[in-house]
Design an enzyme around this catalytic site. Structure first.
Site: not given
Length: 332
Positions: A56, A218
């Protein structure tokens, strides 16, 4: 799968070492851990720790620094860090005023950070936790019970960090962080999925002329697959989904994050932002702060997310406090 890596099992370690070598004035890595901490700590303040799976970036280690986080813990790609790793971060930043954990609402993150908090308290460290759940797309998902934590986490980092830097107590920092969580809502869209190193498969399948609305960070599929459409229409759809959740009205003040998912050109993010600002202005909503760029990504996913934070005078004050990190720097 084409990626500039060496071995999938080494990506996190080598990434963290690369970050420290690029920014030695900002970071040090705790030996034997995946924890990056501030090299220059402020004394006698509440410690702020966040983290989660890698992939991320710049979240979360990119927000370690003056006025934001004191430490970030990285798990494997899209995988929560272990309780032992989180505990090391807590111990490293505790200066006697307690530690706040900022956790995104994913089952593994919540469980492991809670376990770490209990372990720290057994060692005499006062720990509180806030759980970010700003994603309006789905109520429950593959990885969560309740709404997911996404881009709104960045605003929590900023405001919690500013409050701690001002010398507020652990309870006060937790309270203002919870206010941010109540006042932040997000939704994302993708035109191309991401692929975890070593997996061999994309997070979801999407047609050449399709978009996925309401994706997670995700690689989770979203709430709806729609036909490819214009940036203006995407902006309108995101605003339609996000604003009702905040009950913002004419005259209210907001902060806006137009976030890239990892592979989206800045050109496209600014085009989205152009329409988003017009839509807010048409509703009489005043935009106090705008962030455009890669703030919380999903590897090489192509797409964007919108986060809107409804700001009070206190939240506005904290947003305007100085900070210095590799991903967000604000001067006096």
């Amino acid at each position: 799968m084409k990626k500039l890596i060496n071995h999938p099992e080494e990506v996190v370690t080598q990434m963290l070492d690369g970050m420290v070598k690029a920014h030695p004035e900002t970071y040090k890595r705790l030996e034997g851990t995946t924890v990056l901490v501030r090299r220059n700590k402020s004394s006698s303040k509440v410690g702020i720790v966040s983290g989660g799976g890698s992939g991320h970036e710049p979240a979360h280690a990119g927000y370690v620094g003056e006025g934001m986080l004191d430490a970030a813990v990285s798990g494997e790609v899209f995988t929560s860090p272990t309780p032992d790793q989180v505990l090391e971060a807590i111990k490293a930043v505790d200066q006697g005023a307690g530690v706040l954990l900022v956790t995104k609402n994913y089952t593994g993150d919540v469980m492991n950070f809670e376990m770490a908090a209990e372990m720290a308290e057994d060692e005499g460290i006062q720990v509180e936790q806030v759980i970010v759940n700003d994603d309006v797309a789905v109520e429950d998902s593959t990885h969560t019970t309740g709404r997911r934590g996404v881009g709104g986490t960045i605003f929590v980092h900023k405001i919690a960090g500013a409050a701690a830097q001002e010398g507020k107590s652990l309870e006060e920092v937790k309270t203002i962080s919870e206010e941010v969580i109540r006042n932040a809502r997000s939704m994302g869209v993708a035109v191309k999925p991401a692929q975890v190193p070593g997996s061999g498969n994309p997070g979801f399948d999407i047609g050449e002329n399709e978009m996925e609305l309401g994706i997670g960070i995700h690689g989770e599929p979203g709430m709806e697959t729609i036909e490819m459409t214009s940036a203006d229409h995407v902006a309108e759809r995101l605003i339609e989904e996000v604003l009702p959740e905040l009950e913002v009205k004419d005259g209210d003040d907001v902060a806006v994050l137009v976030n890239g998912m990892g592979a989206t050109p800045m050109m496209e993010l600014y085009i989205l932002n152009n329409r988003i600002h017009d839509l807010l202005n048409d509703k009489g909503i005043n935009t106090e702060l705008t962030l455009v760029g890669n703030y919380m990504t999903a590897l090489e996913m192509s797409g964007a997310s919108l986060t809107v934070l409804k700001v009070t005078s206190e939240l506005k004050n904290m947003l305007n406090k100085p900070c210095h990190t590799i991903a967000w720097t604000k001067s006096e």
